[in-house]
Scaffold this motif. Sequence first.
Motif, mmCIF file in Angstrom:
data_model
loop_
_atom_site.group_PDB
_atom_site.id
_atom_site.type_symbol
_atom_site.label_atom_id
_atom_site.label_comp_id
_atom_site.label_asym_id
_atom_site.label_seq_id
_atom_site.Cartn_x
_atom_site.Cartn_y
_atom_site.Cartn_z
ATOM 1 N N LEU A 122 0.831 -1.198 0.000
ATOM 2 C CA LEU A 122 0.000 0.000 0.000
ATOM 3 C C LEU A 122 0.871 1.256 0.000
ATOM 4 C CD1 LEU A 122 -2.749 -0.971 2.571
ATOM 5 C CD2 LEU A 122 -3.099 -0.478 0.164
ATOM 6 N N LEU A 123 1.870 1.270 0.866
ATOM 7 C CA LEU A 123 2.733 2.439 0.965
ATOM 8 C C LEU A 123 3.514 2.656 -0.329
ATOM 9 C CD1 LEU A 123 3.974 1.904 4.609
ATOM 10 C CD2 LEU A 123 2.310 3.576 3.819
ATOM 11 N N ASP A 124 3.929 1.576 -0.960
ATOM 12 C CA ASP A 124 4.609 1.705 -2.252
ATOM 13 C C ASP A 124 3.662 2.279 -3.301
ATOM 14 O OD1 ASP A 124 6.930 0.692 -1.202
ATOM 15 O OD2 ASP A 124 6.560 -1.359 -1.899
ATOM 16 N N ASP A 125 2.408 1.812 -3.281
ATOM 17 C CA ASP A 125 1.424 2.324 -4.242
ATOM 18 C C ASP A 125 1.148 3.807 -4.022
ATOM 19 O OD1 ASP A 125 1.251 -0.168 -5.312
ATOM 20 O OD2 ASP A 125 -0.623 -0.706 -4.298
ATOM 21 N N PHE A 126 1.195 4.250 -2.766
ATOM 22 C CA PHE A 126 0.959 5.662 -2.465
ATOM 23 C C PHE A 126 2.159 6.532 -2.832
ATOM 24 C CE2 PHE A 126 -1.930 4.305 1.283
ATOM 25 C CZ PHE A 126 -2.981 4.100 0.402
ATOM 26 N N GLY A 127 3.280 5.911 -3.115
ATOM 27 C CA GLY A 127 4.473 6.679 -3.446
ATOM 28 C C GLY A 127 5.249 7.124 -2.228
ATOM 29 N N LEU A 128 4.985 6.513 -1.089
ATOM 30 C CA LEU A 128 5.727 6.853 0.127
ATOM 31 C C LEU A 128 6.981 5.990 0.177
ATOM 32 C CD1 LEU A 128 2.876 7.197 2.759
ATOM 33 C CD2 LEU A 128 3.996 8.974 1.451
ATOM 34 N N THR A 129 8.077 6.540 -0.301
ATOM 35 C CA THR A 129 9.310 5.773 -0.359
ATOM 36 C C THR A 129 10.210 6.031 0.840
ATOM 37 O OG1 THR A 129 10.297 7.520 -1.679
ATOM 38 C CG2 THR A 129 9.291 5.681 -2.879
ATOM 39 N N ARG A 130 10.060 7.196 1.476
ATOM 40 C CA ARG A 130 10.906 7.495 2.640
ATOM 41 C C ARG A 130 10.340 6.808 3.879
ATOM 42 N NH1 ARG A 130 9.590 12.945 1.304
ATOM 43 N NH2 ARG A 130 10.739 13.487 -0.566
ATOM 44 N N TYR A 131 11.206 6.257 4.703
ATOM 45 C CA TYR A 131 10.708 5.543 5.877
ATOM 46 C C TYR A 131 10.141 6.480 6.934
ATOM 47 C CZ TYR A 131 15.490 6.286 7.690
ATOM 48 O OH TYR A 131 16.678 6.825 8.076
ATOM 49 N N CYS A 132 10.511 7.769 6.874
ATOM 50 C CA CYS A 132 9.915 8.711 7.822
ATOM 51 C C CYS A 132 8.418 8.855 7.541
ATOM 52 C CB CYS A 132 10.618 10.055 7.768
ATOM 53 S SG CYS A 132 10.580 10.892 6.165
ATOM 54 N N CYS A 133 8.043 8.889 6.268
ATOM 55 C CA CYS A 133 6.629 9.018 5.912
ATOM 56 C C CYS A 133 5.892 7.697 6.136
ATOM 57 C CB CYS A 133 6.488 9.426 4.448
ATOM 58 S SG CYS A 133 7.328 10.945 4.012
ATOM 59 N N ARG A 134 6.554 6.602 5.858
ATOM 60 C CA ARG A 134 5.934 5.285 6.033
ATOM 61 C C ARG A 134 5.588 5.039 7.496
ATOM 62 N NH1 ARG A 134 7.270 2.166 1.191
ATOM 63 N NH2 ARG A 134 7.043 0.184 2.251
ATOM 64 N N ARG A 135 6.472 5.447 8.393
ATOM 65 C CA ARG A 135 6.190 5.227 9.815
ATOM 66 C C ARG A 135 5.002 6.066 10.296
ATOM 67 N NH1 ARG A 135 9.282 9.649 12.751
ATOM 68 N NH2 ARG A 135 8.493 11.284 11.419
ATOM 69 N N MET A 136 4.751 7.204 9.639
ATOM 70 C CA MET A 136 3.639 8.039 10.054
ATOM 71 C C MET A 136 2.319 7.280 9.911
ATOM 72 S SD MET A 136 4.886 10.946 11.024
ATOM 73 C CE MET A 136 3.489 12.056 11.043
ATOM 74 N N LEU A 137 2.154 6.540 8.826
ATOM 75 C CA LEU A 137 0.914 5.791 8.614
ATOM 76 C C LEU A 137 0.922 4.480 9.392
ATOM 77 C CD1 LEU A 137 0.174 6.268 4.813
ATOM 78 C CD2 LEU A 137 -0.741 7.502 6.748
ATOM 79 N N ILE A 138 2.061 3.818 9.439
ATOM 80 C CA ILE A 138 2.122 2.497 10.075
ATOM 81 C C ILE A 138 1.912 2.595 11.579
ATOM 82 C CG2 ILE A 138 3.662 0.584 10.614
ATOM 83 C CD1 ILE A 138 4.907 0.967 7.872
ATOM 84 N N THR A 139 2.496 3.614 12.213
ATOM 85 C CA THR A 139 2.494 3.676 13.675
ATOM 86 C C THR A 139 1.375 4.526 14.249
ATOM 87 O OG1 THR A 139 4.011 5.556 13.678
ATOM 88 C CG2 THR A 139 4.981 3.364 13.750
ATOM 89 N N HIS A 140 0.555 5.135 13.402
ATOM 90 C CA HIS A 140 -0.494 6.007 13.926
ATOM 91 C C HIS A 140 -1.579 5.207 14.650
ATOM 92 C CE1 HIS A 140 -3.146 9.358 14.327
ATOM 93 N NE2 HIS A 140 -4.127 8.667 13.791
ATOM 94 N N VAL A 141 -2.007 5.703 15.828
ATOM 95 C CA VAL A 141 -3.094 5.106 16.584
ATOM 96 C C VAL A 141 -4.213 6.141 16.677
ATOM 97 C CG1 VAL A 141 -3.807 4.121 18.777
ATOM 98 C CG2 VAL A 141 -1.503 3.708 17.912
ATOM 99 N N GLU A 142 -5.381 5.788 16.182
ATOM 100 C CA GLU A 142 -6.502 6.720 16.148
ATOM 101 C C GLU A 142 -7.173 6.746 17.520
ATOM 102 O OE1 GLU A 142 -6.992 8.299 13.127
ATOM 103 O OE2 GLU A 142 -8.355 9.628 14.168
ATOM 104 N N LEU A 143 -6.993 7.830 18.283
ATOM 105 C CA LEU A 143 -7.516 7.911 19.650
ATOM 106 C C LEU A 143 -8.618 8.942 19.808
ATOM 107 C CD1 LEU A 143 -4.219 7.720 21.726
ATOM 108 C CD2 LEU A 143 -5.927 5.945 21.412
ATOM 109 N N ILE A 144 -8.956 9.658 18.758
ATOM 110 C CA ILE A 144 -9.881 10.781 18.917
ATOM 111 C C ILE A 144 -11.239 10.335 19.447
ATOM 112 C CG2 ILE A 144 -10.655 10.731 16.510
ATOM 113 C CD1 ILE A 144 -10.041 13.880 18.617
ATOM 114 N N ASP A 145 -11.723 9.164 19.043
ATOM 115 C CA ASP A 145 -13.028 8.697 19.515
ATOM 116 C C ASP A 145 -12.972 8.334 21.005
ATOM 117 O OD1 ASP A 145 -14.192 9.026 17.044
ATOM 118 O OD2 ASP A 145 -13.682 6.999 16.403
#
Length: 67
Positions: A34-57
């Motif tokens: 998925l991350l490759d398809d989105f064009g996120l090649t840098r690991y700094c950007c990849r970690r943003m999506l992989i490690t995010h925990v949705e807590l707002i609810d």
Amino acid sequence: MMIPIRCYTCGKVIAHLYDDFLKGLKGGVDAGELLDDFGLTRYCCRRMLITHVELIDNILIFSSPTR
Ligand SMILES: [Zn+2]
């Protein structure tokens, strides 16, 4: 909380990809593909999506509309 709009490290806009990322994961697609398809090649950007925990609810139940 909510996904940050930009990558903390490089500043690339990443928030618009998060919903599609979650849909792909629920569909059984590999996160790396998925991350490759989105064009996120840098690991700094990849970690943003992989490690995010949705807590707002979870936090919203403590907010008081009467204050
Ligand atoms: Zn980045």
